[in-house]
Design an enzyme around this catalytic site. Structure first.
Site, PDB file in Angstrom:
ATOM      1  N   HIS A  24       0.982  -0.959  -0.046  1.00  0.00           N
ATOM      2  CA  HIS A  24       0.031  -0.345   0.198  1.00  0.00           C
ATOM      3  C   HIS A  24       1.024   1.193  -0.011  1.00  0.00           C
ATOM      4  CE1 HIS A  24      -3.911   2.847   1.251  1.00  0.00           C
ATOM      5  NE2 HIS A  24      -2.574   3.384   1.597  1.00  0.00           N
ATOM      6  N   GLU A  25       2.048   0.803   0.891  1.00  0.00           N
ATOM      7  CA  GLU A  25       2.534   2.577   1.227  1.00  0.00           C
ATOM      8  C   GLU A  25       3.271   2.536  -0.160  1.00  0.00           C
ATOM      9  OE1 GLU A  25       1.612   4.874   3.008  1.00  0.00           O
ATOM     10  OE2 GLU A  25       0.072   3.129   4.148  1.00  0.00           O
ATOM     11  N   HIS A  72       1.473   4.400  -2.515  1.00  0.00           N
ATOM     12  CA  HIS A  72       1.645   5.538  -2.896  1.00  0.00           C
ATOM     13  C   HIS A  72       3.260   6.023  -3.319  1.00  0.00           C
ATOM     14  CE1 HIS A  72      -2.117   6.511  -0.447  1.00  0.00           C
ATOM     15  NE2 HIS A  72      -1.945   5.837  -0.046  1.00  0.00           N
ATOM     16  N   HIS A  74       3.546   6.726  -6.875  1.00  0.00           N
ATOM     17  CA  HIS A  74       2.844   7.617  -6.951  1.00  0.00           C
ATOM     18  C   HIS A  74       4.009   9.052  -7.047  1.00  0.00           C
ATOM     19  CE1 HIS A  74      -1.122   9.445  -7.046  1.00  0.00           C
ATOM     20  NE2 HIS A  74      -0.829   9.958  -8.433  1.00  0.00           N
TER      21      HIS A  74
HETATM   22 ZN   LIG Z   1      -2.830   5.025   1.916  1.00  0.00          ZN
END
Ligand SMILES: [Zn+2]
Length: 697
Positions: A476-477, A480, A483
């Site tokens: 998940h991290e 990010h 991104h």
């Molecule tokens: Zn998040």
């Protein structure tokens, strides 16, 4: 202006960063450097803004909009270092500095948004926007800048500005009071158990914690309260039904006791003021105002979205409900299960159905191997190479710094990884940046990204072994992080994760999906002692357990979303009783009989003091997006280059440079649908070919 400040020649925060890739000079920063650095850089930023205002040239995109986006660059870097460390490596002194600096920063922010001359220039550029031949990203930055001012009241006449200020002031006070009331009500209740029999069913660790809590308050016995770590396990495990009911009633009636902590009137006033504020700014409802800057765009679209999911999940939720009711019956319970029975019987049913523990999975998820798995995913999907560089300065010996290169061996980003808990690090996991990507007039700035987690530390005898949830957290991290790292935008204000917040969780959540793919797990998930691969059977159980009561959970979240919209998509103040109001709003998604005195609204901090007003839907929205996006990978292959390239080009590189719907459609070819999420959650009618259905789960 960016040269060394003569007043503080020894302050590393005020010197140009001359280390590798201009990374932050962590080795030489001392706590006493922060305050003077803030003071100097705030003044510097003010001067930069003043220069924009004083510019004798007519306002244009470059001298006003871009200049404003770039103003205060040094302040931004100092803020990033300070506030990132205040989360990851803090101490009392830093917290004191944070207190001291916060008002200075908010004053500086207000000075900008309330400056009429500055707004006049921005407005003038905005009004010429159709003649300026701006590209999509430039248009986005212009609109974003203009709206930031207008949404804060810059376009109002003097008397309306005064009204606006009154409203926002009262709203912030009410939000605070609401939160204080919830806290007071949470703390007002305690359950002291003195008879050991009443602890039956509770796990040892929970009992121990309750004993400690009692001791810390000089009480004999075991003390439970309404804080999550105490309340949730109590409802899940305590065999004593009456006590479970007592706990439930105490928790669900917080803020609804007609005492000094009652939130009913506060809610009505907040709703009323939000409507007034929306009207003042030219919107029909508060939801309309909020959604102007969201991917979902309109309240109608959000309501249709919630209704659509609700229609599809309700029948499955009803089945799940019946299953628990049936299970309770076989466990000897007579009567209809109530809210305080739900978690209790669900937990027992779950452990019976999916008989495995976290401890069985952990030996296969050694941190070093998981890191190599995540990096190989980045290589396979985006052709990235991550190389550790121990010469890059870090703020703690546990932190590792990497240089990220693309397939042309061009430098892409710096990535810091900070895995282990320690005093001074807050709990949870997050991605953040020390420097944003931008590329204004050919000046390419590559980003510095950091991932911070709290995974368990290795011991002398055992390496760091992750739980399955920690692996999905890492992905998940890291999503990010991608991104931020892969951003190819022009402006800091539109790059990386500077996107609408109902879009920001797409890159993170979509990468979590790989955790359930055997093809990926096989590459690294081997037992740290035996080298054996994570058994397929265990992977299947993990997947199924993940979907346990997915429809019930969905209905519950949808009901919160509906309640949120009922409060915020309305043009008139609320006149009826809130118990009745809430009941009407959520009745269709509620599977239980109402409990007298229980009211979600009076402790629904998310929407009355947490910034999720007209935004609760976004939890489900993000899931729909990630499932829909991942379905393309499932269709074409989870390592399919073309799909990954498209995701990278259309989503990861684009940051907030265009409206997310445009970006998403460029990747997907159409707007997202809920189908993939329903399928992932097992909420589709049985497939005509059962073996196929099994395969795709
Ligand atoms: Zn998040």
């Amino acid at each position: 202006m960016k040269s060394e400040n003569i007043l503080y020649p020894e302050n590393p925060l005020l010197k140009p960063f001359s280390g590798i890739h201009q990374t932050a000079p962590f080795n030489s920063i001392k706590i006493e450097h922060y305050l003077p650095a803030f003071d100097v850089s705030i003044e510097e930023a003010k001067a930069e803004v003043q220069k924009i205002i004083d510019n004798s040239d007519a306002p244009d995109f470059a001298n006003t909009i871009v200049a404003l986006d770039l103003a205060g660059e040094r302040l931004e870097r100092i803020k990033a270092i300070f506030f990132n460390l205040n989360s990851a490596e803090t101490c009392d002194e830093m917290q004191e500095i944070a207190q001291e600096v916060a008002p200075k920063l908010s004053d500086f922010g207000n000075d900008i948004t309330l400056n009429e001359q500055l707004f006049a220039r921005i407005k003038s550029v905005y009004e010429q926007r159709n003649q300026l031949a701006l590209n999509a990203e430039e248009t986005t930055l212009l609109e974003k800048t203009y709206r930031r001012f207008v949404r804060s009241g810059a376009n109002l006449d003097e008397s309306d500005k005064a009204k606006y200020r009154e409203i926002t002031k009262e709203l912030s006070q009410l939000g605070l009071k609401y939160q204080q009331n919830v806290l007071a009500e949470t703390n007002a209740y305690e359950l002291l158990i003195t008879n050991e029999k009443d602890l039956s069913g509770l796990p040892e660790s929970i009992v121990e914690m309750a004993a400690q809590t009692a001791k810390s308050k000089d009480k004999e016995g075991w003390l439970f309260n309404l804080q999550y770590p105490s309340y949730v396990p109590f409802l899940k495990y305590a065999d004593n039904r009456e006590l479970r009911e007592q706990m439930f009633r105490a928790s669900s009636s917080r803020g609804n006791h007609a005492n000094e902590n009652d939130n009913n009137d506060i809610i009505c006033r907040i709703v009323e003021l939000r409507i007034e504020k929306a009207h003042l700014l030219g919107f029909k409802t508060h939801a309309e105002y909020k959604l102007q800057e969201r991917m979902a765009e309109t309240p109608e679209k959000v309501e249709r979205f919630l209704e659509d999911l609700h229609k599809k999940s309700k029948p499955f939720a009803v089945k799940e409900f019946a299953e628990v009711q049936e299970y309770a019956k076989t466990a000897g319970f007579t009567g209809n299960i109530q809210r305080w029975d739900w978690a209790y019987y669900s937990e027992k049913l779950k452990s019976e159905k999916y008989n495995f523990t976290e401890e069985e999975v952990k030996p296969y998820l050694q941190l070093e191997k998981v890191i190599s798995g995540v990096f190989s995913l980045a290589k396979k999907l985006y052709r990235l190479d991550l190389k550790e560089n121990s010469n890059i300065e870090v703020y703690h010996p546990d932190v590792m710094a990497y240089e990220v290169y693309n397939e042309k061996m061009e430098f892409v980003a710096v990535l810091y990884l900070d895995f282990f808990p320690r005093e001074g690090k807050r709990s949870g996991a997050w991605m953040t940046d020390y420097r944003l990507q931008s590329n204004v007039n050919g000046n390419s700035i590559r980003p510095h990204i950091s991932l911070v987690t709290n995974f368990s530390k290795p011991t002398d005898s055992t390496p760091s072994l992750l739980t399955f949830d920690e692996v999905t957290t890492f992905l998940h991290e890291f999503g990010h992080g991608l991104h931020g790292m892969l951003s190819q935008c022009q402006f800091p204000g539109t790059s990386g994760t500077n996107v609408y917040w109902d879009f920001v969780e797409l890159p993170s959540q979509v990468h979590e999906n790989w955790a359930y793919e055997k093809e990926w797990l096989d590459q690294f998930a081997t037992h740290y002692q035996t080298g054996e691969k994570l058994p397929e059977d265990l992977i299947r159980k993990i997947k199924k357990a993940q979907n346990f009561q997915a429809a019930y959970q969905m209905e519950r979240q949808l009901s919160f979303g509906m309640l949120d919209m009922a409060y915020h998509h309305r043009e008139l103040a609320i006149t009826n009783d809130l118990n009745e109001f809430e009941r009407n709003a959520i009745a269709s998604a509620d599977l239980f009989e109402p409990v007298a005195g229980s009211l979600q609204s009076t402790s629904f901090s998310h929407i009355f003091s947490g910034g999720y007003d007209a935004g609760y839907y976004s939890y489900k929205w993000a899931e729909v997006l990630d499932a829909d996006a991942f379905s393309v990978f499932q269709e074409k292959g989870i390592f399919d280059r073309e799909t990954a390239d498209s995701f990278r080009k259309n989503i990861l590189e684009k940051g907030g440079s265009e409206h997310p719907t445009i970006l998403y459609k460029a990747f997907r070819g159409q707007e997202p649908t809920v189908t993939a999420l329903l399928k992932r959650n097992g909420m589709v009618q049985a497939s005509p070919n059962p073996s196929e259905g099994e395969e795709q789960e």
